[in-house]
Design a protein around this motif. Sequence first.
Motif, PDB file in Angstrom:
ATOM      1  N   PRO A 265       0.829  -1.217   0.000  1.00  0.00           N
ATOM      2  CA  PRO A 265       0.000   0.000   0.000  1.00  0.00           C
ATOM      3  C   PRO A 265       0.855   1.255   0.000  1.00  0.00           C
ATOM      4  CG  PRO A 265       0.163  -0.845   2.215  1.00  0.00           C
ATOM      5  CD  PRO A 265       0.909  -1.819   1.340  1.00  0.00           C
ATOM      6  N   MET A 266       0.210   2.382  -0.192  1.00  0.00           N
ATOM      7  CA  MET A 266       0.840   3.694  -0.053  1.00  0.00           C
ATOM      8  C   MET A 266       0.326   4.333   1.227  1.00  0.00           C
ATOM      9  SD  MET A 266       0.705   7.020  -2.607  1.00  0.00           S
ATOM     10  CE  MET A 266      -1.069   6.885  -2.760  1.00  0.00           C
ATOM     11  N   VAL A 267       1.231   4.743   2.095  1.00  0.00           N
ATOM     12  CA  VAL A 267       0.845   5.343   3.366  1.00  0.00           C
ATOM     13  C   VAL A 267       0.127   6.668   3.132  1.00  0.00           C
ATOM     14  CG1 VAL A 267       1.719   6.397   5.491  1.00  0.00           C
ATOM     15  CG2 VAL A 267       2.653   4.215   4.703  1.00  0.00           C
ATOM     16  N   GLN A 268      -1.004   6.839   3.813  1.00  0.00           N
ATOM     17  CA  GLN A 268      -1.790   8.069   3.760  1.00  0.00           C
ATOM     18  C   GLN A 268      -1.989   8.564   5.198  1.00  0.00           C
ATOM     19  OE1 GLN A 268      -3.756   9.200   0.353  1.00  0.00           O
ATOM     20  NE2 GLN A 268      -1.605   8.617   0.262  1.00  0.00           N
ATOM     21  N   MET A 269      -1.437   9.729   5.507  1.00  0.00           N
ATOM     22  CA  MET A 269      -1.482  10.265   6.863  1.00  0.00           C
ATOM     23  C   MET A 269      -2.399  11.481   6.947  1.00  0.00           C
ATOM     24  SD  MET A 269       2.568  10.195   7.874  1.00  0.00           S
ATOM     25  CE  MET A 269       2.964  11.338   6.536  1.00  0.00           C
ATOM     26  N   LYS A 270      -2.802  11.755   8.175  1.00  0.00           N
ATOM     27  CA  LYS A 270      -3.599  12.944   8.450  1.00  0.00           C
ATOM     28  C   LYS A 270      -3.288  13.423   9.857  1.00  0.00           C
ATOM     29  CE  LYS A 270      -8.393  14.606   8.632  1.00  0.00           C
ATOM     30  NZ  LYS A 270      -9.821  14.217   8.477  1.00  0.00           N
ATOM     31  N   ILE A 271      -3.126  14.728  10.014  1.00  0.00           N
ATOM     32  CA  ILE A 271      -2.879  15.302  11.339  1.00  0.00           C
ATOM     33  C   ILE A 271      -4.210  15.519  12.047  1.00  0.00           C
ATOM     34  CG2 ILE A 271      -2.054  17.324  12.587  1.00  0.00           C
ATOM     35  CD1 ILE A 271       0.165  17.601  10.618  1.00  0.00           C
ATOM     36  N   ILE A 272      -4.324  14.996  13.238  1.00  0.00           N
ATOM     37  CA  ILE A 272      -5.525  15.172  14.048  1.00  0.00           C
ATOM     38  C   ILE A 272      -5.402  16.412  14.924  1.00  0.00           C
ATOM     39  CG2 ILE A 272      -7.048  14.110  15.755  1.00  0.00           C
ATOM     40  CD1 ILE A 272      -6.947  12.708  13.008  1.00  0.00           C
ATOM     41  N   GLU A 273      -4.217  16.607  15.485  1.00  0.00           N
ATOM     42  CA  GLU A 273      -3.990  17.750  16.390  1.00  0.00           C
ATOM     43  C   GLU A 273      -2.503  18.053  16.411  1.00  0.00           C
ATOM     44  OE1 GLU A 273      -4.508  18.652  21.183  1.00  0.00           O
ATOM     45  OE2 GLU A 273      -5.810  17.167  20.213  1.00  0.00           O
ATOM     46  N   GLU A 274      -2.152  19.345  16.510  1.00  0.00           N
ATOM     47  CA  GLU A 274      -0.741  19.727  16.580  1.00  0.00           C
ATOM     48  C   GLU A 274      -0.598  21.093  17.230  1.00  0.00           C
ATOM     49  OE1 GLU A 274       1.315  20.902  12.938  1.00  0.00           O
ATOM     50  OE2 GLU A 274      -0.598  20.899  11.873  1.00  0.00           O
ATOM     51  N   GLY A 275       0.606  21.366  17.723  1.00  0.00           N
ATOM     52  CA  GLY A 275       0.898  22.654  18.321  1.00  0.00           C
ATOM     53  C   GLY A 275       1.536  23.625  17.348  1.00  0.00           C
ATOM     54  N   PHE A 276       2.014  23.140  16.199  1.00  0.00           N
ATOM     55  CA  PHE A 276       2.625  24.030  15.221  1.00  0.00           C
ATOM     56  C   PHE A 276       1.571  24.970  14.646  1.00  0.00           C
ATOM     57  CE2 PHE A 276       5.651  20.438  15.154  1.00  0.00           C
ATOM     58  CZ  PHE A 276       6.819  21.144  15.432  1.00  0.00           C
TER      59      PHE A 276
ATOM     60  N   LYS B 183      -0.540  14.678  16.953  1.00  0.00           N
ATOM     61  CA  LYS B 183      -1.365  13.483  16.937  1.00  0.00           C
ATOM     62  C   LYS B 183      -1.741  13.212  15.477  1.00  0.00           C
ATOM     63  CE  LYS B 183      -3.239  14.035  21.595  1.00  0.00           C
ATOM     64  NZ  LYS B 183      -4.465  14.152  22.440  1.00  0.00           N
ATOM     65  N   LEU B 184      -1.407  12.008  15.017  1.00  0.00           N
ATOM     66  CA  LEU B 184      -1.614  11.683  13.615  1.00  0.00           C
ATOM     67  C   LEU B 184      -2.327  10.349  13.482  1.00  0.00           C
ATOM     68  CD1 LEU B 184       1.755  12.499  13.952  1.00  0.00           C
ATOM     69  CD2 LEU B 184       1.305  13.032  11.573  1.00  0.00           C
ATOM     70  N   THR B 185      -2.893  10.136  12.292  1.00  0.00           N
ATOM     71  CA  THR B 185      -3.452   8.830  11.964  1.00  0.00           C
ATOM     72  C   THR B 185      -3.070   8.466  10.539  1.00  0.00           C
ATOM     73  OG1 THR B 185      -5.456   7.471  11.843  1.00  0.00           O
ATOM     74  CG2 THR B 185      -5.661   9.778  11.169  1.00  0.00           C
ATOM     75  N   ALA B 186      -2.801   7.198  10.345  1.00  0.00           N
ATOM     76  CA  ALA B 186      -2.567   6.653   9.010  1.00  0.00           C
ATOM     77  C   ALA B 186      -3.693   5.694   8.641  1.00  0.00           C
ATOM     78  CB  ALA B 186      -1.217   5.943   8.951  1.00  0.00           C
ATOM     79  N   SER B 187      -4.847   5.897   9.272  1.00  0.00           N
ATOM     80  CA  SER B 187      -5.971   4.982   9.085  1.00  0.00           C
ATOM     81  C   SER B 187      -6.564   5.045   7.681  1.00  0.00           C
ATOM     82  CB  SER B 187      -7.060   5.270  10.126  1.00  0.00           C
ATOM     83  OG  SER B 187      -7.523   6.609  10.015  1.00  0.00           O
TER      84      SER B 187
END
Length: 632
Positions: free
Chosen positions: A408-419, A453-457
């Motif tokens: 598969p190809m990894v697909q990420m998404k940021i859920i929460e961050e301080g930047f 906080k990230l997810t690769a779901s």
Amino acid sequence: MNQLLICRLLVYFVVVVGLFESAQAQDTTANSNAEVSKLPTIVELVQQMNTLVSAGDLVAADMLINQAIKDMRNRVEPLIMQARLALLQRNTAKAFSSLERAVDLGFADLGKLLEDPAFTEMQIAQGIGELLERSAAVPRFSSNPTPAIRQGNTVNISTKNLVWDANAKRFIALIDLKPNDNNAPMTSPDATGADIAYLRTLSNACGLKGVLYDNRDRTHSNFSYNLFPQITHTVYDKQLQANSFDYALGNKLTYTAITFGNSSTRYSLPNGGSLPRRSMMWHNETGRAYQNYTSDHIYVYPAGRDDYPANWAYNFSSKGNSRSDKWILRDIALILAALPCDTRNRLDAENLIAPTVQMIFRHGQLHVQSRETYLSGAAHPVLFPESVNAPKRMMDIAASMRPEDIPPMVQMKIIEEGFSETAGLAGLSEKLVTTPSAIARVWRGWSGRQVLKLTASNTVDPNGRDLTFDWRILRGDPKQVKIEANGPDATITINWQNKTILSPGDNPRNIRVDIGVFANNGVYDSTPGFISIHFPTHQKRRYIRGVNGAPQLVSIDYDAVKYNRLFDPVLYWSAPWEDQFGYDAKGNLAGWVRKSATSRTLFTANGQLPNGQKPAYTIQRNSNKPPVLKVH
């Protein structure tokens, strides 16, 4: 700068892009600047304008437009941007002059432009009626794109083959390679070498029919026409060459074929440098790099000695100067040729050619002898030295891959961050790259700790297999990075750091944390998705352990120029002072003291002076000197 003014400018620049994108769908001027082959350059200009205006740097925006008018002679779009800025400055005469020059160059849509509320006052400007009549009288023509057809081992591309993709902000080049009519051998009969000889022994190798090679340095570092006769090579007509469709980054066209290519070129310094660095710096380029990754396009660029703010798999970067990209081009061709036809066809259908070739190349490196090594930074540097080359191992992995096993190809998404979008004294964004398979941040703020906080779901196996995930530190001080992972989800805590642990080929001046997330389908580990954090260590920062255990900022010496500390002039700046910070008993910022060679200034916690005024900061840029932060 007035925030309303910024918003109005940004909305206007979006209107400019839309106006000229619509020229592709409508009848456009035969000899005018609405000519469709110019659109990618205009989109890049607009994106750069957005970046400068978001930072409140109108001086730099003016300079950029003036330079664009000089560089893009006979183009109307920079003139219309110039007119808009003039209106915002209440200079109607200058705005009219710019629009008049645009019409003289063949701008046929002045009436449509004046419908934009931003140009309301121009509707009653003296002479506007006559100018509208001149614009409406501009002759028009229509376009009907057709595919470019392979002839021999080349395909000749012209504007007749281009379709504008308004969503991707780039052209689609319609290509018909007629692979069934290609009877050339997989390799040249007189080609020698152990890797070529080994490829010939692979009974199920698909070869390279239907594969396009795109040289983008005008044959400076050209891939051999004779080594793999089945490959089709791009050739561009004079109009596309004049607009650099054949040069530098592979970012203007998406080809309707599996494509690999290279460009052994560089942009001018200080804001340029190697092509991979350039593509990481501008938001429009990062999006195009991801588009290549998901469109079966693979490009290779030499890196020289550049610093890199991020890591990704959207292209290959060779360690070395001009022509150091050739060995990677050869490996890509060998990998593509060694794939079984049913596997390659499935990868093509799923748009997984690029991430799979990246995985095979990284797995097949000479020193990657175990899964643990593959899951470490040793397998994933930004720059690949030729010493890792092991084409036979790469071909073995490719030849053994079955369609039902493709990774598969990894697909990420940021859920929460301080930047933040506005951080540090200059109020610049810390969000450098935000794409599904690569995320990069620049540590501009004062915090000593950041949490993501990230997810690769969203990662899906193309064959519906269950996936497991590994989150690994690839680069950086592991004592200052904590990963709490639960399958595809992870919370990453990072402390400020002044040093890093290097991967092979990396520049020691480049202080960066890289984290990789790998998806495993039970057969293969994917190419990682990358999370990168870059640190401005040219600013001499001192942190201590704070009340809550997180690092707490004590001081920042910003004066990199004085002490000859090198830094990236696109991302960072220097200032001739040091700030020393104070906190209350609960660890909350109480204020700071600014010390320069001639003064000592007190600031409250919210950045105000004792008299209640809040200074404004702008970045002074000079092409021959490092950028300096000015306070007003």
